[in-house]
Design a protein around this motif. Sequence first.
Motif, PDB file in Angstrom:
ATOM      1  N   THR A   7       0.831  -1.210   0.000  1.00 33.64           N
ATOM      2  CA  THR A   7       0.000   0.000   0.000  1.00 33.64           C
ATOM      3  C   THR A   7       0.862   1.255   0.000  1.00 33.64           C
ATOM      4  O   THR A   7       0.630   2.212  -0.757  1.00 33.64           O
ATOM      5  CB  THR A   7      -0.907   0.007   1.235  1.00 33.64           C
ATOM      6  OG1 THR A   7      -1.735  -1.169   1.217  1.00 33.64           O
ATOM      7  CG2 THR A   7      -1.790   1.261   1.242  1.00 33.64           C
ATOM      8  N   ARG A   8       1.885   1.267   0.856  1.00 35.50           N
ATOM      9  CA  ARG A   8       2.770   2.411   0.938  1.00 35.50           C
ATOM     10  C   ARG A   8       3.555   2.604  -0.353  1.00 35.50           C
ATOM     11  O   ARG A   8       3.748   3.731  -0.828  1.00 35.50           O
ATOM     12  CB  ARG A   8       3.754   2.227   2.095  1.00 35.50           C
ATOM     13  CG  ARG A   8       4.719   3.382   2.319  1.00 35.50           C
ATOM     14  CD  ARG A   8       4.013   4.664   2.617  1.00 35.50           C
ATOM     15  NE  ARG A   8       4.959   5.734   2.956  1.00 35.50           N
ATOM     16  CZ  ARG A   8       4.614   7.005   3.014  1.00 35.50           C
ATOM     17  NH1 ARG A   8       3.370   7.403   2.740  1.00 35.50           N
ATOM     18  NH2 ARG A   8       5.527   7.919   3.351  1.00 35.50           N
ATOM     19  N   THR A   9       3.991   1.490  -0.953  1.00 34.04           N
ATOM     20  CA  THR A   9       4.732   1.570  -2.213  1.00 34.04           C
ATOM     21  C   THR A   9       3.868   2.164  -3.313  1.00 34.04           C
ATOM     22  O   THR A   9       4.311   2.998  -4.108  1.00 34.04           O
ATOM     23  CB  THR A   9       5.220   0.182  -2.634  1.00 34.04           C
ATOM     24  OG1 THR A   9       6.086  -0.344  -1.624  1.00 34.04           O
ATOM     25  CG2 THR A   9       5.956   0.229  -3.955  1.00 34.04           C
ATOM     26  N   THR A  10       2.597   1.754  -3.352  1.00 35.98           N
ATOM     27  CA  THR A  10       1.670   2.287  -4.360  1.00 35.98           C
ATOM     28  C   THR A  10       1.472   3.787  -4.180  1.00 35.98           C
ATOM     29  O   THR A  10       1.463   4.557  -5.144  1.00 35.98           O
ATOM     30  CB  THR A  10       0.318   1.571  -4.259  1.00 35.98           C
ATOM     31  OG1 THR A  10       0.513   0.167  -4.473  1.00 35.98           O
ATOM     32  CG2 THR A  10      -0.662   2.100  -5.310  1.00 35.98           C
ATOM     33  N   GLU A  11       1.312   4.223  -2.891  1.00 31.45           N
ATOM     34  CA  GLU A  11       1.129   5.640  -2.613  1.00 31.45           C
ATOM     35  C   GLU A  11       2.351   6.454  -3.022  1.00 31.45           C
ATOM     36  O   GLU A  11       2.233   7.513  -3.640  1.00 31.45           O
ATOM     37  CB  GLU A  11       0.847   5.836  -1.120  1.00 31.45           C
ATOM     38  CG  GLU A  11       0.634   7.297  -0.727  1.00 31.45           C
ATOM     39  CD  GLU A  11       0.454   7.456   0.771  1.00 31.45           C
ATOM     40  OE1 GLU A  11       0.405   8.637   1.223  1.00 31.45           O
ATOM     41  OE2 GLU A  11       0.390   6.459   1.493  1.00 31.45           O
ATOM     42  N   GLY A  13       4.582   5.630  -5.218  1.00 31.70           N
ATOM     43  CA  GLY A  13       4.675   5.615  -6.676  1.00 31.70           C
ATOM     44  C   GLY A  13       3.770   6.657  -7.309  1.00 31.70           C
ATOM     45  O   GLY A  13       4.167   7.340  -8.270  1.00 31.70           O
ATOM     46  N   ARG A  14       2.546   6.810  -6.744  1.00 32.80           N
ATOM     47  CA  ARG A  14       1.627   7.810  -7.271  1.00 32.80           C
ATOM     48  C   ARG A  14       2.181   9.223  -7.054  1.00 32.80           C
ATOM     49  O   ARG A  14       2.066  10.103  -7.924  1.00 32.80           O
ATOM     50  CB  ARG A  14       0.263   7.669  -6.602  1.00 32.80           C
ATOM     51  CG  ARG A  14      -0.525   6.421  -7.048  1.00 32.80           C
ATOM     52  CD  ARG A  14      -1.791   6.275  -6.254  1.00 32.80           C
ATOM     53  NE  ARG A  14      -2.555   5.107  -6.700  1.00 32.80           N
ATOM     54  CZ  ARG A  14      -3.661   4.650  -6.088  1.00 32.80           C
ATOM     55  NH1 ARG A  14      -4.106   5.267  -5.002  1.00 32.80           N
ATOM     56  NH2 ARG A  14      -4.285   3.593  -6.556  1.00 32.80           N
ATOM     57  N   ARG A  15       2.756   9.430  -5.878  1.00 38.18           N
ATOM     58  CA  ARG A  15       3.348  10.741  -5.595  1.00 38.18           C
ATOM     59  C   ARG A  15       4.506  11.047  -6.540  1.00 38.18           C
ATOM     60  O   ARG A  15       4.666  12.179  -7.003  1.00 38.18           O
ATOM     61  CB  ARG A  15       3.837  10.797  -4.148  1.00 38.18           C
ATOM     62  CG  ARG A  15       2.714  10.810  -3.121  1.00 38.18           C
ATOM     63  CD  ARG A  15       3.285  10.989  -1.730  1.00 38.18           C
ATOM     64  NE  ARG A  15       2.228  10.994  -0.727  1.00 38.18           N
ATOM     65  CZ  ARG A  15       2.452  11.156   0.578  1.00 38.18           C
ATOM     66  NH1 ARG A  15       3.708  11.326   1.021  1.00 38.18           N
ATOM     67  NH2 ARG A  15       1.458  11.160   1.444  1.00 38.18           N
ATOM     68  N   VAL A  17       4.911   9.838  -9.569  1.00 32.78           N
ATOM     69  CA  VAL A  17       4.356  10.131 -10.897  1.00 32.78           C
ATOM     70  C   VAL A  17       3.799  11.552 -10.944  1.00 32.78           C
ATOM     71  O   VAL A  17       3.976  12.280 -11.923  1.00 32.78           O
ATOM     72  CB  VAL A  17       3.264   9.103 -11.255  1.00 32.78           C
ATOM     73  CG1 VAL A  17       2.509   9.545 -12.516  1.00 32.78           C
ATOM     74  CG2 VAL A  17       3.874   7.730 -11.474  1.00 32.78           C
ATOM     75  N   ASP A  18       3.129  11.947  -9.832  1.00 29.44           N
ATOM     76  CA  ASP A  18       2.569  13.296  -9.770  1.00 29.44           C
ATOM     77  C   ASP A  18       3.671  14.348  -9.845  1.00 29.44           C
ATOM     78  O   ASP A  18       3.546  15.360 -10.551  1.00 29.44           O
ATOM     79  CB  ASP A  18       1.771  13.457  -8.476  1.00 29.44           C
ATOM     80  CG  ASP A  18       1.108  14.821  -8.391  1.00 29.44           C
ATOM     81  OD1 ASP A  18       0.345  15.163  -9.316  1.00 29.44           O
ATOM     82  OD2 ASP A  18       1.363  15.541  -7.403  1.00 29.44           O
ATOM     83  N   ASP A  21       4.941  14.526 -13.351  1.00 30.84           N
ATOM     84  CA  ASP A  21       3.983  15.218 -14.218  1.00 30.84           C
ATOM     85  C   ASP A  21       4.083  16.746 -14.019  1.00 30.84           C
ATOM     86  O   ASP A  21       4.037  17.517 -14.982  1.00 30.84           O
ATOM     87  CB  ASP A  21       2.559  14.745 -13.918  1.00 30.84           C
ATOM     88  CG  ASP A  21       2.299  13.344 -14.451  1.00 30.84           C
ATOM     89  OD1 ASP A  21       3.095  12.888 -15.300  1.00 30.84           O
ATOM     90  OD2 ASP A  21       1.319  12.703 -14.011  1.00 30.84           O
TER      91      ASP A  21
END
Length: 291
Positions: A7-11, A13-15, A17-18, A21
């Motif tokens: 879960t933490r890795t996914t979060e 990763g999203r940050r 990517v953000d 961007d």
Amino acid sequence: MQVADTTRTTELGRRLVDLLDRKNAIDAIRTAEIGTIAADIARGVQSLDDAASSSELMRRACERIAELCPATRVVLSHVTGHRIVPVISYSTEFGSAPSLPAPFDVAPGSAEAHALATNGVTSRVTEPNELRKILGSNGFAIAPVAVDGEVAMLVHVDTPLDGPRGHALGVFTEVLGGCLERVGLESRREHQDLLVRQTARRWGSDIDFDTATSPDAAHTEHLDTAQHLLDPLTDRETEVVRLVLTGASNAAIAAELVITVDTVKSHVKRILRKLGVTNRSELIAKYRPTS
């Protein structure tokens, strides 16, 4: 991320990517801004290219600088020793040029002193007192204009400039200095040729020729003699002579040629010595063409 759970890795990763961007968006905006500035510089340079005189060139430059910065007010000044002499003021608000501020001395530690010392664009938050009514109170920027390797003018704009816009103003003023040199060279060539012809006509009307000498030969002889008058003079000295012969003061000559009064004085001294006269009055009496 290596020690985080799924879960933490996914979060994270999203940050990431953000952030990437956002970085790409900022880079795209900066790239577009640089492209816009480059196009503005190109348009400005094109408008300077066919200016026929230094006064027209400076007027166009003020208009283009206002667009480039962007700025509401622009003041272009001559640098005469340690004195700033405003010569053109331009505003996008009034429909006509605002009144010029009075000349003022370069104060130690001032923005003008810094711009002259660094030969670069200088921005300040507070405005110079001498230009308060013209530039307002929101800060300003100054850029030097070098002509023949010497800072001859300063540009004041009524907005502080940092980053790309400050660099763009620096590039534009470099081009402006080159254009002033070009206009000066073209003017000097034209006036040198005119002075040769006028002097040849004056001498030709004052001297009786031997009847055996053909008119063409006489004209050639005196044209050569007139050219010999100018041979010891540099292009700049020739231009100074032309203006001296009109009765122009040192200050007027400095303004016309975009040089300092001290430089004009030095030219005049060398001209008097080269032409064998003792003062300006003798120079005018001896060499000014008669109508």
